[in-house]
Design a protein around this motif. Structure first.
Motif, PDB file in Angstrom:
ATOM      1  N   LYS A   1     -30.990 -37.387 -19.537  1.00  0.00           N
ATOM      2  CA  LYS A   1     -31.811 -37.071 -20.708  1.00  0.00           C
ATOM      3  C   LYS A   1     -33.222 -37.610 -20.477  1.00  0.00           C
ATOM      4  O   LYS A   1     -33.395 -38.693 -19.918  1.00  0.00           O
ATOM      5  N   SER A   2     -34.247 -36.883 -20.896  1.00  0.00           N
ATOM      6  CA  SER A   2     -35.610 -37.415 -20.786  1.00  0.00           C
ATOM      7  C   SER A   2     -35.875 -38.321 -21.981  1.00  0.00           C
ATOM      8  O   SER A   2     -35.173 -38.256 -23.002  1.00  0.00           O
ATOM      9  N   LEU A   3     -36.920 -39.151 -21.862  1.00  0.00           N
ATOM     10  CA  LEU A   3     -37.278 -40.060 -22.950  1.00  0.00           C
ATOM     11  C   LEU A   3     -37.581 -39.261 -24.218  1.00  0.00           C
ATOM     12  O   LEU A   3     -37.123 -39.603 -25.313  1.00  0.00           O
ATOM     13  N   GLY A   4     -38.309 -38.164 -24.080  1.00  0.00           N
ATOM     14  CA  GLY A   4     -38.656 -37.327 -25.244  1.00  0.00           C
ATOM     15  C   GLY A   4     -37.405 -36.817 -25.947  1.00  0.00           C
ATOM     16  O   GLY A   4     -37.274 -36.913 -27.171  1.00  0.00           O
ATOM     17  N   GLU A   5     -36.457 -36.320 -25.158  1.00  0.00           N
ATOM     18  CA  GLU A   5     -35.204 -35.782 -25.728  1.00  0.00           C
ATOM     19  C   GLU A   5     -34.431 -36.900 -26.424  1.00  0.00           C
ATOM     20  O   GLU A   5     -33.905 -36.732 -27.524  1.00  0.00           O
TER      21      GLU A   5
END
Ligand SMILES: O=P(O)(O)OC[C@H]1O[C@](O)(COP(=O)(O)O)[C@@H](O)[C@@H]1O
Ligand SMILES: [Mg+2]
Ligand SMILES: [Mg+2]
Length: 337
Positions: free
Chosen positions: A5-9
């Motif tokens: 998962k990305s930080l934004g997600e």
């Protein structure tokens, strides 16, 4: 194909936990993420660009400011102004707090306190450095100027805190009071990806981290605890190993992953120690407690200390709970000597 998962997600996903959330904190964390990438790019080529060395000016703490201290301060400040969720900042590199008095920011709800570049003495020698941030909801009315009281809140009132470590890899580690999560920067896709979810410090460890060069100036409790760490006793994992990078973020990060204790105590010359309560100790203490560690001034939880000044210093002890308990016993025993 990216699997993490990305930080934004992750931030968006976590926002769902707060039904009344309007996305302000998420947007604010987004600004910190952006500024971290820009500073990371500069640090990675520190030897090539004119960003090393001092800029010949002393900050309010009387310390020589490094060019990268100022560069990082400006990048984070401008990213926070541009995002419009922050009405003011306080920084190690700013004498006073800064009110973002523009239509985009002046009525915003959050203030940020930061150490734009932690471990400045390591910048020019290619050793890990960091950025530390602490976020509060303002207490002053939204329709007025930001005030000192917005910044000198007790640490327990933090709504989020974290650090970026610019090391062999670059990581952003933060908490919003729901555990501590670490994201590693993948330069090939330009994203922070979830690599360390729900970090918990080991209950004990074998690492002690302190600048032993100041030994003779330490309080007796610290001297006795160091002797305890160095004594031979296999049943209690001793002697411990000494590790000291000289960047708070890097020393804390190592101990968070491996177990250990970090101490920057008061000395006869510096009765309040060296580290700053508001933008070094409070944010690290919030992360520490969320990860099952302790963080104190040798006696009391850092997060309960009532700040009085922007740049005040405090003795700092943090690490694995069992090691901290032992250190506290020594501090208590030799309290009056
Ligand atoms: O050189 P010393 O006295 O051991 O101090 C090192 C400590 O000072 C600091 O560099 C202070 O932080 P800054 O570099 O942000 O001023 C900490 O990162 C570090 O733990
Ligand atoms: Mg610092
Ligand atoms: Mg600094």
């Amino acid at each position: 194909m990216r699997t993490q998962k990305s930080l934004g997600e992750f931030i968006i996903e976590k926002q769902a936990d707060f039904p009344h959330a309007k996305g302000e904190l998420s947007a604010l964390l987004g600004a910190i993420k952006l500024a971290s990438k820009i500073v990371n790019r500069e640090i990675n080529k520190a030897g090539l660009v004119d960003i090393t060395g001092s800029n010949g000016v002393k900050n309010i703490q009387g310390e020589q400011q490094q060019k990268l201290d100022i560069y990082a301060n400006d990048i984070f400040k401008n990213a926070l102004i541009a995002r419009g969720e922050v009405c003011g900042i306080a920084s190690e590199e700013e004498d006073n707090f800064v009110f973002f008095d523009n239509k985009n920011s002046r009525n915003a709800s959050y203030v940020v306190l930061m150490d734009p570049l932690d471990g400045s003495s390591n910048i020019d020698v290619n050793v890990s450095v960091g950025t530390i941030f602490s976020i509060y909801r303002r207490v002053s009315p939204n329709d007025g100027p930001v005030e000192l009281d917005d910044f000198i809140q007790v640490g327990r009132k933090q709504v989020a805190a974290g650090y970026v470590i610019y090391g062999s890899s670059t990581m952003l580690v933060f908490t919003t009071g729901n555990g501590v999560h670490g994201f590693t920067y993948d330069p090939s896709i330009g994203m922070f990806c979830l690599s360390h979810e729900s970090l918990k410090i080991p209950k004990t460890g074998k690492i002690y981290s302190i600048n032993e060069g100041n030994y003779i100036k330490f309080p007796l409790g610290v001297k006795k605890y160091l002797k305890y760490c160095q004594e031979e006793d296999k049943t209690t994992n001793r002697p411990y190993t000494s590790r000291y990078i000289g960047s708070l973020v890097a020393d804390f990060h190592r101990n968070l992953l491996k177990g250990g204790i970090y101490i920057y105590p008061q000395t006869a010359q510096a009765p309040s120690g060296k580290l700053r309560l508001l933008y070094e100790c409070n944010p690290i203490a919030f992360l520490a407690e969320q990860a099952g560690a302790l963080a104190t001034d040798g006696y009391n939880p850092i997060l309960d200390l009532k700040p009085t000044e922007l740049h005040q210093r405090v003795p700092f002890f943090t690490g694995s709970p069992e090691m901290m308990e032992t250190a506290h016993q020594f501090m208590e025993k030799y309290k009056d000597e």
